[in-house]
Design a protein around this motif. Structure first.
Motif, PDB file in Angstrom:
ATOM      1  N   VAL A 448      31.471  14.150 -12.582  1.00 11.09           N
ATOM      2  CA  VAL A 448      32.704  14.950 -12.607  1.00 11.09           C
ATOM      3  C   VAL A 448      33.523  14.585 -13.832  1.00 11.09           C
ATOM      4  CG1 VAL A 448      34.820  15.518 -11.374  1.00 11.09           C
ATOM      5  CG2 VAL A 448      32.716  15.079 -10.091  1.00 11.09           C
ATOM      6  N   SER A 449      33.928  15.602 -14.581  1.00 10.42           N
ATOM      7  CA  SER A 449      34.753  15.367 -15.767  1.00 10.42           C
ATOM      8  C   SER A 449      36.236  15.308 -15.395  1.00 10.42           C
ATOM      9  CB  SER A 449      34.511  16.464 -16.803  1.00 10.42           C
ATOM     10  OG  SER A 449      35.443  16.364 -17.864  1.00 10.42           O
ATOM     11  N   GLY A 466      39.488  10.855 -13.947  1.00  5.72           N
ATOM     12  CA  GLY A 466      38.967   9.576 -13.493  1.00  5.72           C
ATOM     13  C   GLY A 466      39.794   8.437 -14.067  1.00  5.72           C
ATOM     14  N   GLN A 467      39.844   7.332 -13.380  1.00  6.29           N
ATOM     15  CA  GLN A 467      40.750   6.256 -13.767  1.00  6.29           C
ATOM     16  C   GLN A 467      40.201   5.349 -14.859  1.00  6.29           C
ATOM     17  OE1 GLN A 467      42.048   4.176 -10.264  1.00  6.29           O
ATOM     18  NE2 GLN A 467      42.834   6.022  -9.288  1.00  6.29           N
ATOM     19  N   THR A 468      38.885   5.366 -15.065  1.00  9.06           N
ATOM     20  CA  THR A 468      38.320   4.393 -16.012  1.00  9.06           C
ATOM     21  C   THR A 468      37.537   4.999 -17.166  1.00  9.06           C
ATOM     22  OG1 THR A 468      36.349   4.150 -14.619  1.00  9.06           O
ATOM     23  CG2 THR A 468      38.176   2.613 -14.231  1.00  9.06           C
ATOM     24  N   ALA A 469      37.104   6.238 -17.055  1.00  9.98           N
ATOM     25  CA  ALA A 469      36.261   6.804 -18.108  1.00  9.98           C
ATOM     26  C   ALA A 469      36.477   8.308 -18.200  1.00  9.98           C
ATOM     27  CB  ALA A 469      34.794   6.501 -17.819  1.00  9.98           C
ATOM     28  N   PHE A 482      41.008  10.224  -8.174  1.00  7.12           N
ATOM     29  CA  PHE A 482      41.396  10.772  -9.471  1.00  7.12           C
ATOM     30  C   PHE A 482      42.925  10.797  -9.526  1.00  7.12           C
ATOM     31  CE2 PHE A 482      37.206  12.176  -8.581  1.00  7.12           C
ATOM     32  CZ  PHE A 482      36.551  12.333  -9.799  1.00  7.12           C
ATOM     33  N   ALA A 483      43.481  10.247 -10.597  1.00  4.16           N
ATOM     34  CA  ALA A 483      44.934  10.184 -10.758  1.00  4.16           C
ATOM     35  C   ALA A 483      45.395  11.241 -11.755  1.00  4.16           C
ATOM     36  CB  ALA A 483      45.339   8.789 -11.220  1.00  4.16           C
TER      37      ALA A 483
END
Length: 522
Positions: A448-449, A466-469, A482-483
């Motif tokens: 998921v993008s 996504g929080q990291t990538a 997801f933030a």
């Protein structure tokens, strides 16, 4: 099974009688006209009752056309608008409770209002095809009453609102058809207008937009999962609402037929059917009494497209308010309906969210295998299963719709997970298998993008990352949060930058170009 057999027999009988009636339609109409010319009993079988208070017909005041003294006796106020409630076909000859609940709700909301209840039970307590024919006579009776009030009380037709349920909706349409264009009635509301004998017939033979300056209809039982249709499916007004697709409604279950038959005998069959058929009434009553719980509907080509989350746009009159506070806008002959979801009980309002997910490696639509939960400043939702429907093949954008029963406030996070309802071999076929440099297959995963949410009620759009990538790898039975994206107000990464990121992780083929600005739009 005996109850199910009974219900099918019941509706088969209706259809057989309807077919016979259609075969003899000309003879029946001539007979009705002849009876009207020779002896006028049909006219006097429709009575008009002024609703003052109470929940019984005995609590109302009888108004007799062409007898002005009855208007004074019933405290008819010539300066107030007039609403007329018209019931539908009856299987037991009783005046149903909803009539008085609707009348009371109208008086509670508006106060300065004349509310009349039409009693045409002697004409409605007949085999359905006969009652359907008699609806024309009821329409004529109502038209004669209105013409008399116009002449003696200077009633303006602009101040008249007819509300008809089932067959009563078509009776309201027949009443409106007696008025020339310059004196059209102000409004007609059809509450799940009847379908049998009216589906697909010409406009003069049913409720139609020609019958009033504004006609709105709420369709709640136009079709069910087992093929029974009580209400009409086609559009019949300037604004046609289809709660939950116009099918069987939440909180109304065909399995209830067993309990209802056990408790009420054969009357349990129509009681079960009425749940969805009468939902239109209760939605309208809700709109009168719960002004802070407005139900918004969205114009869409059909319920399938709506469920895919493709129709939450309010630009150019593409959305409207269901019920009493409907905006009286004409869409230039647009026959598309207005769709919305509702809850199983009052208050029926829910909040609609369009979900758009940019999935990099999903090659087919997947049903009930992905779930989503929303977190806002005022609470969080449960997990909802969603169907990922491919919206833009070129950029792998999938969309869906989620209806939440409570206000969440400002959205802050989205949680996504696989539910594991499908076996992994099925997923293996549906998700592109990526090969590692060593030639082995990686574990099945959903890539998921980003996710975009749009609230139908506020029309606000929020982006979640996504929080990291740049992309999130979601594996079976996993959950990821997801933030809010840090640069949500700006355009996201260019196609070239995102493509390079994906190519660098060996997650996409060079031929699969991603159009992110297409993902930005509705």
């Amino acid at each position: 099974m005996k109850a199910i057999t009974t219900i099918f027999s019941f509706f088969i009988l209706i259809q057989i009688e309807a077919a016979k009636a259609e075969g003899n339609a000309t003879d029946h109409v001539e007979e009705l006209e002849l009876e009207n010319e020779v002896k006028l009993p049909l006219v006097v079988k429709t009575t008009f009752h002024m609703h003052l208070e109470g929940s019984l017909l005995e609590d109302t005041c009888l108004i007799k056309p062409f007898q002005p003294d009855t208007l004074d006796m019933c405290n008819y106020n010539t300066s107030n608008p007039l609403v007329i409630i018209i019931h539908g076909w009856t299987m037991n000859g009783k005046m149903e409770e909803w009539v008085f609940k609707l009348a009371s709700a109208l008086k509670t909301r508006l106060e300065h209002l004349n509310v009349l209840i039409i009693d045409w039970r002697p004409l409605a307590f007949q085999p359905y095809p006969t009652a359907a024919k008699n609806a024309r006579q009821v329409g004529l009776d109502v038209a004669n009453l209105l013409m008399w009030l116009e002449e003696t009380m200077q009633l303006s037709m602009d101040k008249v609102h007819l509300i008809g349920y089932s067959l009563g909706a078509h009776a309201a349409g027949f009443a409106g058809s007696h008025f020339p264009k310059a004196k059209k009635l102000g409004r007609i509301t059809g509450l799940d207008p009847a379908g049998p004998n009216f589906e697909g017939v010409p406009a003069p033979d049913r409720l139609s937009p020609d019958d009033a300056k504004f006609v709105d209809a709420i369709h709640t039982f136009a079709k069910s999962s087992i093929g029974i249709a009580v209400g009409i499916r086609q559009t019949v007004g300037h604004a046609d609402f289809y709660p939950n697709g116009g099918y069987f409604q939440p909180g109304c279950h065909m399995t209830d037929i067993y309990n209802n038959v056990y408790q009420y005998g054969l009357e349990g069959v129509p009681k079960t059917i009425k749940c969805a058929h009468q939902r239109a009434i209760h939605l309208f009553i809700d709109s009168l009494l719960k002004q802070d719980q407005e139900m918004i509907a969205y114009r869409c080509r059909d319920d399938r497209a709506f469920d895919q989350g493709l129709c939450l746009d309010c630009r150019k009159d593409r959305c409207n308010t269901l019920g009493y506070d409907v905006r009286k806008v004409h869409t230039g002959g647009n026959s598309k309906g207005l769709y919305l979801k509702t809850g199983p009980q009052t208050p029926f309002k829910v909040y609609h969210y369009q979900i758009k997910i940019l999935v990099m490696n999903l090659i087919e639509r997947v049903k009930d295998s992905v779930s989503i939960a929303l977190t806002g400043s005022e609470g969080e939702s449960q997990y909802f299963p969603i169907t990922l429907s491919l919206e833009h093949p070129e950029n792998k954008t999938y969309s869906s719709l989620v209806a939440v029963g409570s206000m969440l406030g400002e959205l802050r996070a989205v949680r996504l997970r696989w539910t594991g309802k499908e076996d992994w071999s099925s997923w293996w076929r549906r998700v592109t298998t990526m090969m590692s440099r060593g030639g082995g297959a990686n574990e099945t995963e959903l890539i998921v993008s980003k996710i975009r949410l749009k609230c139908g009620e506020s029309q606000e759009k929020k982006w979640f990352c996504g929080q990291t990538a740049a992309v999130t790898h979601l594996k079976p039975s996993q959950e990821h949060e997801f933030a809010r994206c840090q640069h949500a107000s700006k355009k996201k990464r260019s196609s070239r930058h995102l493509q390079e990121t994906i190519r660098g992780q060996q997650l996409a083929k060079p031929s699969h170009r991603i159009k992110t600005d297409q993902f930005e739009t509705d």
